[in-house]
Structure formats: structure tokens, C-alpha cells
Motif scaffolding. Structure first.
Motif, short mmCIF file in Angstrom:
data_model
loop_
_atom_site.label_atom_id
_atom_site.label_comp_id
_atom_site.label_asym_id
_atom_site.label_seq_id
_atom_site.Cartn_x
_atom_site.Cartn_y
_atom_site.Cartn_z
N GLU A 12 48.23 46.47 37.52
CA GLU A 12 48.62 45.92 38.74
C GLU A 12 49.18 46.90 39.89
O GLU A 12 48.91 46.91 40.78
CB GLU A 12 49.57 44.84 38.33
CG GLU A 12 49.13 43.62 37.68
CD GLU A 12 48.10 42.96 38.72
OE1 GLU A 12 48.35 42.57 39.87
OE2 GLU A 12 46.87 42.53 38.14
N THR A 15 46.03 49.34 41.05
CA THR A 15 45.16 48.69 42.11
C THR A 15 45.89 48.63 43.35
O THR A 15 45.03 48.30 44.43
CB THR A 15 44.81 47.39 41.43
OG1 THR A 15 45.98 46.62 41.44
CG2 THR A 15 43.76 47.51 40.49
N ARG A 16 46.96 48.90 43.68
CA ARG A 16 47.64 48.85 44.85
C ARG A 16 47.95 50.12 45.43
O ARG A 16 48.58 50.29 46.63
CB ARG A 16 48.98 47.86 45.06
CG ARG A 16 48.56 46.49 44.46
CD ARG A 16 49.97 45.94 44.15
NE ARG A 16 49.82 44.29 44.30
CZ ARG A 16 49.54 43.62 43.18
NH1 ARG A 16 49.17 44.24 42.34
NH2 ARG A 16 49.33 42.36 43.43
N HIS A 45 40.56 47.00 43.49
CA HIS A 45 41.21 47.70 44.25
C HIS A 45 40.75 47.77 45.81
O HIS A 45 41.34 47.47 46.62
CB HIS A 45 40.97 49.45 43.87
CG HIS A 45 41.82 50.34 44.61
ND1 HIS A 45 41.28 50.72 45.71
CD2 HIS A 45 43.23 51.03 44.57
CE1 HIS A 45 42.07 51.73 46.50
NE2 HIS A 45 43.14 51.74 45.66
N ARG A 48 42.11 44.53 47.46
CA ARG A 48 43.42 44.40 47.96
C ARG A 48 43.49 45.46 49.14
O ARG A 48 44.44 45.61 49.83
CB ARG A 48 44.17 45.10 46.84
CG ARG A 48 44.30 43.77 45.75
CD ARG A 48 45.03 44.20 44.47
NE ARG A 48 45.42 42.93 43.94
CZ ARG A 48 45.97 43.06 42.50
NH1 ARG A 48 46.26 44.32 41.89
NH2 ARG A 48 45.94 41.98 41.90
N SER A 49 42.40 46.26 49.44
CA SER A 49 42.29 47.13 50.29
C SER A 49 41.68 46.71 51.60
O SER A 49 42.06 46.82 52.78
CB SER A 49 41.72 48.50 50.02
OG SER A 49 42.21 48.94 48.96
#
Length: 335
Positions: A12, A15-16, A45, A48-49
Motif C-alpha cells: 500500500e 503504490t503511492r 500504481h 493511483r497516479s
């Protein structure tokens, strides 16, 4: 939080991270390298981008390359940051042919060489070989970048050379090219047909194939990246009384097409693919002729439901999907 496995917490967090930090994290240990190399990690990833506040555009000028953030509230750019080409190039030399998860397949126009290039990490790989693989000719060849079920990034290269055709696949994992059969109608490999770049969606590469005259044949060619089989599906049912062009876009792993047709006035419809059939999403009224300097290309999708378009002069505009103001702009290519 204390009950969560350590692996889940690490996943988690990673991935940020920004892409550059993810690249550096691969050197921490073998377990992290394996984790960060999986397709599941890449997908999460990237998802979330891709938010409105994190939209950027890569601009390649004659000799320079820059990345600029997009300011959504006024459709303008923020300050640019320069990206240095890690390979030798000449003036107006680098063309982007395909992209996937931040990896670009580009062509050097003066040598016709194909390269894989990651602008974030600056890593690149030349795909040309002494036996003439990995050389691209504009308006004759078609390129598609994809990843298979084994997380191997590959390039599909369709070559047309004076009546001689070839279809080749490059594997990044084994660093080699191989030939595969093209099992569909051979006439699509004639120079009379214009092939788009491949759009990867749901385990399939899609190409629009349009005949270069009014009333010609228009189809979509599908390449299953795991079985390596080709098949043909129909084009959306658009009028054939003018030039026809389809622009494919993958939106959240659903394939869409902007299909435009006409001559002196253009119409454009947005379609989505369900199975092997096209469903119309919206239409717009006929678009009167506009100045060449205002011709636009659909560039990418923003998660709040809007589409960005960019004029040939580099100005950004937004198409708000709820308002559908298509009276001003339509996508064009070499037509």
C-alpha cells in the motif's frame, strides 16, 4: 492496522510513491524487486497516479523534451521540467509511436530505429538488429506496445515493404525478435490501407484499418496478445460518404473510439466496445470547416469525466462530457 500483514502495508505504501522512488526501491532487496516488477503493482500504481491533479504532458520539440503539469481549472500548463534524451538524436528526430504504463516506443526518424524508452528513469533499449529487425517506416508500418500474461513487455511490429509483409514480436524479457503469422485478409497489408498505432486494452491490441478513399473499407483488427492470433471486427456503423477516421482510447480498461466522417463538414460519434460490437455513447451535430491551425487531437482522459484536446499549436482545451460542446473540435490525423 496492527492486524495487517507486513506485505500488505508495504504494498500500500509503495503504490503511492512517485515513479522515480519506486525505481530506487527495487534495489532494496530481492523481495521488493519481485513485488515492484509485478503487473498487479504496475496497474495499481498507475491507477493511483492518474488523478486530475497529477496530469502531465510530454512535449517533444525540435531538440528538446519537457514535461509540464496540466492546470485543470484554466486549461493551461504549469512550469516545465526538462527531460534529457539519453540517446543520440538529431533535429526533429524523435517520434512517439506507442506507450504503456510510462514506457514509450519511439522512432529515430533519421535512422528509422525503434527504441523503448522510460522518460522517468531515462533507461532505454535499442530494438534494431543487424538482420533488419526494429526499423520503422512511417505510413507503412504499425506499432503496438503491450504486456502479456507473464508480465513480459512486448512490441508488435507490422511491416509493409513493396509487396512483402511481415509481422514480428519483440520480447523485452528475452531481448529478441521473432516472426508470427498474419491470419486475416492479406489486402489489409496493402499501402492503400492506413493502420493506426495499436491500443492495448483487456489483453488485446486494437488497430483501426481504413482504406484511403471515400467509401473504402474500414475495419478494426484485434491481436490477442496471449494466443498471438489476429481477428477482424466491424467498424462502428458510421456514414461512408466522406473520409472516415477512428481514434481509439483505453478508458479504465474499456475501449472507446472517436469515429469521424465527412469532407467539408465533419460529424463525430463516441462509441464503446462491448464484446465484438460497438455501442454509441454520444453524437454531435455536423462540424463546419475550421482553420488548420485549430485542428485537434484527443490526447488523454481525466478522471473527473472530461477529455483534454490539444491543438496543433499546443493549446489545451477541455471537452466536458456532460455538456458535449463538440461544435468546436474534432480529432484528425494525416487525413
Amino acid at each position: 492496522m496492527a492486524d495487517l500483514p507486513t506485505h500488505t502495508i508495504v504494498f500500500e505504501i509503495l503504490t503511492r510513491l512517485p515513479a522515480k522512488d519506486v525505481g530506487r526501491s527495487k534495489s532494496v532487496c530481492k523481495q521488493w524487486y519481485a513485488l515492484l516488477s509485478t503487473q498487479d503493482f504496475v496497474k495499481i500504481h498507475c491507477s493511483r497516479s492518474v488523478v486530475s491533479s497529477n496530469q502531465r504532458v510530454l512535449l517533444i520539440d525540435d531538440l528538446t523534451c519537457s514535461v509540464r503539469p496540466i492546470i485543470s481549472n484554466n486549461n493551461d500548463y504549469g512550469p516545465s521540467s526538462t527531460v534529457t534524451f539519453p540517446f543520440h538524436h538529431q533535429n526533429n528526430d524523435v517520434s512517439i509511436l506507442s506507450h504503456l504504463n510510462g514506457l514509450l516506443c519511439v522512432c529515430l526518424n533519421h535512422t528509422y530505429e525503434l527504441l523503448l524508452w522510460n522518460p522517468t528513469t531515462t533507461a532505454f533499449k535499442r530494438l534494431s538488429t543487424p538482420d533488419s529487425h526494429g526499423f520503422y517506416i512511417n505510413n507503412l508500418d504499425a506499432i503496438g506496445l503491450y504486456v502479456d500474461a507473464d508480465d513480459d513487455y512486448k512490441v508488435l511490429h507490422i511491416k509493409r515493404r513493396s509487396g512483402v509483409l511481415g509481422v514480428y514480436v519483440y520480447s523485452r524479457e528475452v531481448d529478441s525478435w521473432r516472426n508470427i503469422p498474419f491470419i486475416t485478409r492479406q489486402e489489409y497489408l496493402s499501402p492503400h490501407f492506413n493502420w493506426s498505432a495499436g491500443t492495448f486494452c483487456g489483453g488485446t491490441l486494437y488497430f483501426t484499418v481504413c482504406e484511403c478513399w471515400i467509401g473504402g473499407t474500414n475495419v478494426v483488427i484485434c491481436f490477442d496478445v496471449n494466443s498471438e492470433q489476429f481477428k477482424e471486427i466491424s467498424f462502428p456503423p458510421v456514414p461512408s460518404n466522406g473520409m472516415v477516421q477512428g481514434v481509439l482510447v483505453n478508458v479504465k480498461n474499456v475501449l472507446h473510439m472517436f469515429a469521424s466522417t465527412g469532407m467539408f463538414e465533419m460529424t463525430i460519434d463516441l462509441w464503446t466496445l462491448q464484446g465484438d460490437y460497438w455501442i454509441k455513447v454520444l453524437s454531435c451535430p455536423p462540424i463546419p470547416p475550421i482553420s488548420l491551425s485549430l485542428w485537434c487531437d484527443i490526447t488523454h482522459y481525466v478522471t473527473n469525466g472530461n477529455w483534454f484536446v490539444m491543438t496543433k499549436l499546443g493549446k489545451l482545451f477541455t471537452i466536458e462530457m456532460d455538456m458535449k460542446p463538440f461544435e468546436c473540435f474534432y480529432p484528425v490525423s494525416w487525413f
